[in-house]
Write an enzyme that holds these catalytic residues in place. Structure first.
Site, PDB file in Angstrom:
ATOM      1  N   CYS A  33       0.789  -1.207   0.050  1.00  0.00           N
ATOM      2  CA  CYS A  33       0.105  -0.076   0.084  1.00  0.00           C
ATOM      3  C   CYS A  33       0.813   1.343   0.035  1.00  0.00           C
ATOM      4  CB  CYS A  33      -1.048   0.140   1.163  1.00  0.00           C
ATOM      5  SG  CYS A  33      -0.126  -0.013   2.809  1.00  0.00           S
ATOM      6  N   ASP A  35       2.491   2.482   2.660  1.00  0.00           N
ATOM      7  CA  ASP A  35       2.415   3.170   3.763  1.00  0.00           C
ATOM      8  C   ASP A  35       3.748   3.063   4.538  1.00  0.00           C
ATOM      9  OD1 ASP A  35      -0.060   4.280   2.774  1.00  0.00           O
ATOM     10  OD2 ASP A  35      -1.130   2.883   4.259  1.00  0.00           O
ATOM     11  N   CYS A  60      -2.438   5.123   5.834  1.00  0.00           N
ATOM     12  CA  CYS A  60      -4.140   5.287   5.851  1.00  0.00           C
ATOM     13  C   CYS A  60      -4.397   5.448   7.234  1.00  0.00           C
ATOM     14  CB  CYS A  60      -4.802   3.988   5.435  1.00  0.00           C
ATOM     15  SG  CYS A  60      -4.430   2.803   6.417  1.00  0.00           S
ATOM     16  N   CYS A 104      -3.046  -3.051   8.682  1.00  0.00           N
ATOM     17  CA  CYS A 104      -2.523  -1.775   8.922  1.00  0.00           C
ATOM     18  C   CYS A 104      -1.932  -1.557  10.560  1.00  0.00           C
ATOM     19  CB  CYS A 104      -3.417  -0.581   8.745  1.00  0.00           C
ATOM     20  SG  CYS A 104      -4.476  -0.769   7.301  1.00  0.00           S
TER      21      CYS A 104
HETATM   22 FE1  FES Z   1      -1.505   0.661   4.232  1.00  0.00          FE
HETATM   23 FE2  FES Z   1      -3.416   1.006   6.016  1.00  0.00          FE
HETATM   24  S1  FES Z   1      -3.941   0.666   3.703  1.00  0.00           S
HETATM   25  S2  FES Z   1      -1.251   0.701   6.279  1.00  0.00           S
END
Ligand code: FES
Length: 147
Positions: A33, A35, A60, A104
């Site tokens: 993702c 992140d 997110c 996450c």
């Molecule tokens: Fe990547 Fe939540 S979508 S940490």
């Protein structure tokens, strides 16, 4: 879809920021993702109590909420106790997360472990029960997926 606690920690995240000259810093990302999370720990060298904990995240809403709660949970704990703050414990404290957002919460757990690892390396010590953290938790997730 999100509990009130998740919304609260997302909208008013606790312990956002950096700690100057932190005792330990851990950065973990999820390549899937994109992140990234960084955790800063201020640890008392004598008592091994986490006096302060801050985080910065490029992630997110669920990642923000879980890191916020995770920092709250590890503050005031010893290193040993902090290791028990798993992503499951964080999710429980937040009254749950939707299944697609469970991954996450792993960012916060791994980033805390990475910061503790950093502390241990700097002090030439071994923390019982702590193994070398991954810098990308996506590797883990892939194993769980079914093809
Ligand atoms: Fe990547 Fe939540 S979508 S940490």
């Amino acid at each position: 879809m999100y509990s009130e606690k998740v919304m609260d920690h997302f909208q008013n995240p606790r312990n956002v920021g950096e700690i100057e000259n932190a005792s330990g810093v851990g950065t973990v990302g999820n390549a899937k993702c994109g992140d990234i999370m960084r955790i800063f720990l201020d640890i008392d060298d004598e008592t091994k109590v986490i006096k302060d904990c801050k985080f910065k995240t490029f992630g997110c809403g669920a990642a923000v909420a879980t890191s916020s709660m995770a920092t709250e949970l590890v503050k005031g704990k010893t290193i040993e106790e902090a290791l028990k703050v798993t992503n499951k414990a964080v999710m429980e404290a937040l009254d749950g997360l939707p299944p697609v957002k469970v991954h996450c919460s792993l960012l916060a757990e791994e980033a805390i472990h990475a910061a503790l690892w950093d502390y241990a390396e700097k002090h030439d010590m071994k923390i019982e029960g702590l193994s070398k953290p991954k810098s990308d938790i996506h590797e883990d997730e892939e194993d769980e997926e079914e093809y």
